[in-house]
Motif scaffolding. Structure first.
Motif, PDB file in Angstrom:
ATOM      1  N   ALA A 180       0.814  -1.214   0.000  1.00  0.00           N
ATOM      2  CA  ALA A 180       0.000   0.000   0.000  1.00  0.00           C
ATOM      3  C   ALA A 180       0.848   1.264   0.000  1.00  0.00           C
ATOM      4  O   ALA A 180       0.356   2.345  -0.356  1.00  0.00           O
ATOM      5  N   TYR A 181       2.130   1.144   0.383  1.00  0.00           N
ATOM      6  CA  TYR A 181       2.982   2.328   0.496  1.00  0.00           C
ATOM      7  C   TYR A 181       4.157   2.352  -0.484  1.00  0.00           C
ATOM      8  O   TYR A 181       4.790   3.391  -0.658  1.00  0.00           O
ATOM      9  N   GLN A 182       4.456   1.230  -1.152  1.00  0.00           N
ATOM     10  CA  GLN A 182       5.659   1.195  -1.976  1.00  0.00           C
ATOM     11  C   GLN A 182       5.593   2.104  -3.200  1.00  0.00           C
ATOM     12  O   GLN A 182       6.623   2.536  -3.710  1.00  0.00           O
ATOM     13  N   GLY A 183       4.401   2.403  -3.688  1.00  0.00           N
ATOM     14  CA  GLY A 183       4.251   3.346  -4.802  1.00  0.00           C
ATOM     15  C   GLY A 183       3.249   4.419  -4.436  1.00  0.00           C
ATOM     16  O   GLY A 183       2.408   4.813  -5.250  1.00  0.00           O
ATOM     17  N   LEU A 184       3.354   4.929  -3.211  1.00  0.00           N
ATOM     18  CA  LEU A 184       2.367   5.869  -2.680  1.00  0.00           C
ATOM     19  C   LEU A 184       2.321   7.157  -3.497  1.00  0.00           C
ATOM     20  O   LEU A 184       3.341   7.803  -3.729  1.00  0.00           O
ATOM     21  N   GLY A 185       1.124   7.505  -3.934  1.00  0.00           N
ATOM     22  CA  GLY A 185       0.930   8.741  -4.682  1.00  0.00           C
ATOM     23  C   GLY A 185      -0.263   9.509  -4.159  1.00  0.00           C
ATOM     24  O   GLY A 185      -1.160   8.950  -3.522  1.00  0.00           O
ATOM     25  N   ALA A 186      -0.277  10.809  -4.414  1.00  0.00           N
ATOM     26  CA  ALA A 186      -1.377  11.661  -3.959  1.00  0.00           C
ATOM     27  C   ALA A 186      -2.509  11.642  -4.970  1.00  0.00           C
ATOM     28  O   ALA A 186      -2.275  11.618  -6.172  1.00  0.00           O
ATOM     29  N   GLU A 187      -3.730  11.670  -4.474  1.00  0.00           N
ATOM     30  CA  GLU A 187      -4.870  11.820  -5.366  1.00  0.00           C
ATOM     31  C   GLU A 187      -5.357  13.270  -5.377  1.00  0.00           C
ATOM     32  O   GLU A 187      -6.172  13.638  -6.221  1.00  0.00           O
ATOM     33  N   THR A 218       1.549  14.016   5.080  1.00  0.00           N
ATOM     34  CA  THR A 218       2.793  14.698   4.721  1.00  0.00           C
ATOM     35  C   THR A 218       3.933  13.696   4.820  1.00  0.00           C
ATOM     36  O   THR A 218       3.832  12.686   5.512  1.00  0.00           O
ATOM     37  N   LYS A 219       5.007  14.025   4.131  1.00  0.00           N
ATOM     38  CA  LYS A 219       6.213  13.211   4.177  1.00  0.00           C
ATOM     39  C   LYS A 219       7.277  13.977   4.940  1.00  0.00           C
ATOM     40  O   LYS A 219       7.628  15.100   4.559  1.00  0.00           O
ATOM     41  N   GLU A 220       7.764  13.416   6.040  1.00  0.00           N
ATOM     42  CA  GLU A 220       8.808  14.093   6.813  1.00  0.00           C
ATOM     43  C   GLU A 220      10.079  14.207   5.972  1.00  0.00           C
ATOM     44  O   GLU A 220      10.460  13.276   5.260  1.00  0.00           O
ATOM     45  N   GLY A 221      10.711  15.385   6.060  1.00  0.00           N
ATOM     46  CA  GLY A 221      11.908  15.627   5.271  1.00  0.00           C
ATOM     47  C   GLY A 221      11.597  16.089   3.856  1.00  0.00           C
ATOM     48  O   GLY A 221      12.513  16.319   3.063  1.00  0.00           O
ATOM     49  N   GLY A 222      10.307  16.222   3.523  1.00  0.00           N
ATOM     50  CA  GLY A 222       9.912  16.680   2.197  1.00  0.00           C
ATOM     51  C   GLY A 222       9.842  18.200   2.136  1.00  0.00           C
ATOM     52  O   GLY A 222      10.408  18.902   2.974  1.00  0.00           O
ATOM     53  N   ASP A 223       9.104  18.695   1.158  1.00  0.00           N
ATOM     54  CA  ASP A 223       9.012  20.146   0.970  1.00  0.00           C
ATOM     55  C   ASP A 223       7.825  20.753   1.700  1.00  0.00           C
ATOM     56  O   ASP A 223       7.504  21.931   1.501  1.00  0.00           O
ATOM     57  N   GLY A 224       7.158  19.972   2.541  1.00  0.00           N
ATOM     58  CA  GLY A 224       6.019  20.491   3.309  1.00  0.00           C
ATOM     59  C   GLY A 224       4.690  20.371   2.595  1.00  0.00           C
ATOM     60  O   GLY A 224       3.661  20.811   3.127  1.00  0.00           O
ATOM     61  N   THR A 225       4.677  19.790   1.410  1.00  0.00           N
ATOM     62  CA  THR A 225       3.424  19.629   0.673  1.00  0.00           C
ATOM     63  C   THR A 225       2.438  18.778   1.468  1.00  0.00           C
ATOM     64  O   THR A 225       2.802  17.750   2.024  1.00  0.00           O
ATOM     65  N   ILE A 226       1.198  19.246   1.516  1.00  0.00           N
ATOM     66  CA  ILE A 226       0.132  18.472   2.149  1.00  0.00           C
ATOM     67  C   ILE A 226      -0.573  17.682   1.054  1.00  0.00           C
ATOM     68  O   ILE A 226      -1.117  18.252   0.106  1.00  0.00           O
ATOM     69  N   TYR A 227      -0.533  16.383   1.182  1.00  0.00           N
ATOM     70  CA  TYR A 227      -1.141  15.498   0.196  1.00  0.00           C
ATOM     71  C   TYR A 227      -2.494  14.991   0.695  1.00  0.00           C
ATOM     72  O   TYR A 227      -2.793  15.053   1.887  1.00  0.00           O
ATOM     73  N   VAL A 228      -3.267  14.466  -0.230  1.00  0.00           N
ATOM     74  CA  VAL A 228      -4.454  13.680   0.117  1.00  0.00           C
ATOM     75  C   VAL A 228      -4.220  12.293  -0.461  1.00  0.00           C
ATOM     76  O   VAL A 228      -3.999  12.141  -1.663  1.00  0.00           O
ATOM     77  N   ILE A 229      -4.225  11.272   0.412  1.00  0.00           N
ATOM     78  CA  ILE A 229      -3.974   9.905  -0.044  1.00  0.00           C
ATOM     79  C   ILE A 229      -5.232   9.062   0.106  1.00  0.00           C
ATOM     80  O   ILE A 229      -6.101   9.367   0.918  1.00  0.00           O
ATOM     81  N   SER A 230      -5.317   8.023  -0.687  1.00  0.00           N
ATOM     82  CA  SER A 230      -6.516   7.188  -0.710  1.00  0.00           C
ATOM     83  C   SER A 230      -6.700   6.433   0.599  1.00  0.00           C
ATOM     84  O   SER A 230      -5.754   6.193   1.348  1.00  0.00           O
ATOM     85  N   SER A 231      -7.932   6.008   0.824  1.00  0.00           N
ATOM     86  CA  SER A 231      -8.228   5.253   2.041  1.00  0.00           C
ATOM     87  C   SER A 231      -7.501   3.910   2.046  1.00  0.00           C
ATOM     88  O   SER A 231      -7.186   3.382   3.111  1.00  0.00           O
ATOM     89  N   TRP A 232      -7.240   3.350   0.874  1.00  0.00           N
ATOM     90  CA  TRP A 232      -6.542   2.060   0.793  1.00  0.00           C
ATOM     91  C   TRP A 232      -5.180   2.136   1.482  1.00  0.00           C
ATOM     92  O   TRP A 232      -4.765   1.213   2.173  1.00  0.00           O
ATOM     93  N   SER A 233      -4.492   3.264   1.323  1.00  0.00           N
ATOM     94  CA  SER A 233      -3.204   3.465   1.996  1.00  0.00           C
ATOM     95  C   SER A 233      -3.392   4.027   3.399  1.00  0.00           C
ATOM     96  O   SER A 233      -2.761   3.568   4.355  1.00  0.00           O
ATOM     97  N   ALA A 234      -4.267   5.034   3.516  1.00  0.00           N
ATOM     98  CA  ALA A 234      -4.432   5.725   4.798  1.00  0.00           C
ATOM     99  C   ALA A 234      -4.935   4.817   5.904  1.00  0.00           C
ATOM    100  O   ALA A 234      -4.528   4.944   7.068  1.00  0.00           O
ATOM    101  N   ASP A 235      -5.793   3.875   5.566  1.00  0.00           N
ATOM    102  CA  ASP A 235      -6.393   3.012   6.595  1.00  0.00           C
ATOM    103  C   ASP A 235      -5.367   2.172   7.339  1.00  0.00           C
ATOM    104  O   ASP A 235      -5.596   1.790   8.502  1.00  0.00           O
ATOM    105  N   TRP A 236      -4.244   1.867   6.709  1.00  0.00           N
ATOM    106  CA  TRP A 236      -3.211   1.106   7.408  1.00  0.00           C
ATOM    107  C   TRP A 236      -2.623   1.913   8.563  1.00  0.00           C
ATOM    108  O   TRP A 236      -2.215   1.362   9.583  1.00  0.00           O
ATOM    109  N   ALA A 237      -2.574   3.223   8.405  1.00  0.00           N
ATOM    110  CA  ALA A 237      -2.041   4.062   9.482  1.00  0.00           C
ATOM    111  C   ALA A 237      -2.954   4.058  10.697  1.00  0.00           C
ATOM    112  O   ALA A 237      -2.517   4.326  11.822  1.00  0.00           O
ATOM    113  N   LEU A 238      -4.236   3.744  10.495  1.00  0.00           N
ATOM    114  CA  LEU A 238      -5.222   3.732  11.581  1.00  0.00           C
ATOM    115  C   LEU A 238      -5.470   2.324  12.125  1.00  0.00           C
ATOM    116  O   LEU A 238      -6.387   2.110  12.913  1.00  0.00           O
ATOM    117  N   ALA A 239      -4.649   1.370  11.719  1.00  0.00           N
ATOM    118  CA  ALA A 239      -4.906  -0.041  12.016  1.00  0.00           C
ATOM    119  C   ALA A 239      -5.032  -0.325  13.513  1.00  0.00           C
ATOM    120  O   ALA A 239      -4.360   0.283  14.343  1.00  0.00           O
TER     121      ALA A 239
END
Length: 374
Positions: A248-255, A305-326
């Motif tokens: 779910a995270y190896q090719g993580l992209g913003a929608e 957000t990605k730590e160490g990135g440029d501060g961009t706030i992304y919106v990611i799909s529930s398929w990826s995000a839900d793992w963070a709430l596991a």
């Protein structure tokens, strides 16, 4: 020679002469038509950008009445979006646009005046206006309007007239502004991961790779919200679920993107409680990644957000995000149902697996979607 034979010969000669005249006239007509087409084509305004000049293009602006105006600029060897926001551009999408500039051409004149601009949606207010620059010089300045049975209608800046354009791919010029931006967040191969963890309101999940096997522990939060010691033994732990997490995270992209949102709006000021913190470590010091996941953005998608990135706030799909709430069960083996429930229980179970409430479909529809990102 008999008279009737002379008549037959005369008829044959006459027929041959007729065929000759017909073929000669047809050839002359074809030559005239070809000359007319060539002359008409030569009379059309020139559009498109040559192969050599495409590589010299440094700026492209696209004004679209139905969407936000977009400006793309080349900075060094990379392209950036400079309007409506400042961001790194999506390289592949810009390349596709540049390649299409070489294909543009005018094939036919519909009207040599400006009288029908409104009819063909070629007014300044309705048309898609594309300008490509080579430094300060314009390499292309074209308006695109309606597309119908005769083709794509267009006009050229500084020249009155409605023309049929060839080579135009509308989807390349009508992208949403967000789709001109680079949306890649993470990219790695799952076999290169040696450690992963998730911290959220439920506790801390820690995973480490030993050979080809993934070991896992879970340390729950106490009533005060503090993470305690890891549980001694995790009976139902399933390492296959860790592999699902990595996929779910190896090719993580913003929608989408959360431009202008504050940390409190997104929940990214406290991701450990509003969403979750996902950490991934690669072997051979090839990279350590931390993704902070916050509040719901729209539907079930969430801000990140990605730590160490440029501060961009992304919106990611529930398929990826839900793992963070596991919760703990998310990483456990699925229990098999008792086969001795009986036929009725089996039917109810099957209905549940298909997303249908037990007892049948409820009256009315289910609510869909959620708040859109502003």
């Amino acid at each position: 020679m008999k008279t009737e034979h002379k008549i037959y010969i005369a008829l044959v000669v006459l027929a041959l002469l007729g065929v000759g005249v017909f073929l000669t006239q047809r050839k002359q007509k074809a030559q005239l038509d070809a000359h007319s087409v060539t002359a008409a084509t030569a009379d059309l305004p020139k559009v498109g950008v040559s192969k050599d000049d495409v590589e010299k293009v440094t700026k492209i602006s696209i004004k679209n009445a139905d969407k936000s105006d977009v400006t793309l600029e080349k900075k060094g060897d990379t392209w950036e979006v400079t309007k409506p926001v400042n961001a790194k551009a999506h390289t592949a999408n810009v390349r596709s646009l540049l390649d299409n500039l070489k294909e543009l051409k005018l094939k036919e004149a519909i009207d040599r005046t400006a009288a029908t601009y409104g009819q063909y949606e070629l007014t300044d207010e309705k048309a898609i206006h594309v300008v490509a620059y080579k430094g300060d010089e314009k390499a292309l300045d074209v308006y695109f309007g309606k597309s119908g049975s005769r083709g794509q209608m267009a006009r050229v800046a500084g020249t009155d007239g409605v023309y049929v354009a060839g080579g135009y791919s509308s989807y390349l010029y009508t992208r949403e502004a967000k789709n001109w931006r680079e949306n890649s967040i993470l990219k790695f191969e799952d076999e290169n991961v040696i450690q992963a963890s998730i911290e959220n309101k439920n506790g801390l999940f820690s995973f480490s790779k030993n050979g080809d096997k993934w070991a896992g522990t879970f340390a729950p939060r106490d009533k005060g919200g503090k993470i305690g010691a890891a549980q001694a033994k995790w009976e139902k732990y399933d390492e296959a679920k860790v592999k699902d997490l990595l996929r779910a995270y190896q090719g993580l992209g913003a929608e989408d993107f959360g431009d202008g949102k504050s940390a409190s709006d997104t929940g990214l000021d406290a991701p450990a409680t509003s969403g979750g913190i996902v950490k991934i470590k690669l072997k051979d010091n090839a990279g350590d990644f931390t993704i902070n996941v916050g509040n719901t953005a729209k539907g079930q998608s969430r801000y990140a957000t990605k730590e160490g990135g440029d501060g961009t706030i992304y919106v990611i799909s529930s398929w990826s995000a839900d793992w963070a709430l596991a919760d703990q069960k998310r990483f456990e083996k699925t229990e098999k149902k008792d086969d001795k429930k009986g036929e009725d229980a089996h039917d109810d179970e099957a209905a549940g697996h298909m997303g249908m409430p037990m007892g049948g479909m409820p009256m009315g529809g289910m609510p869909m979607g959620g708040d859109e990102v502003e």
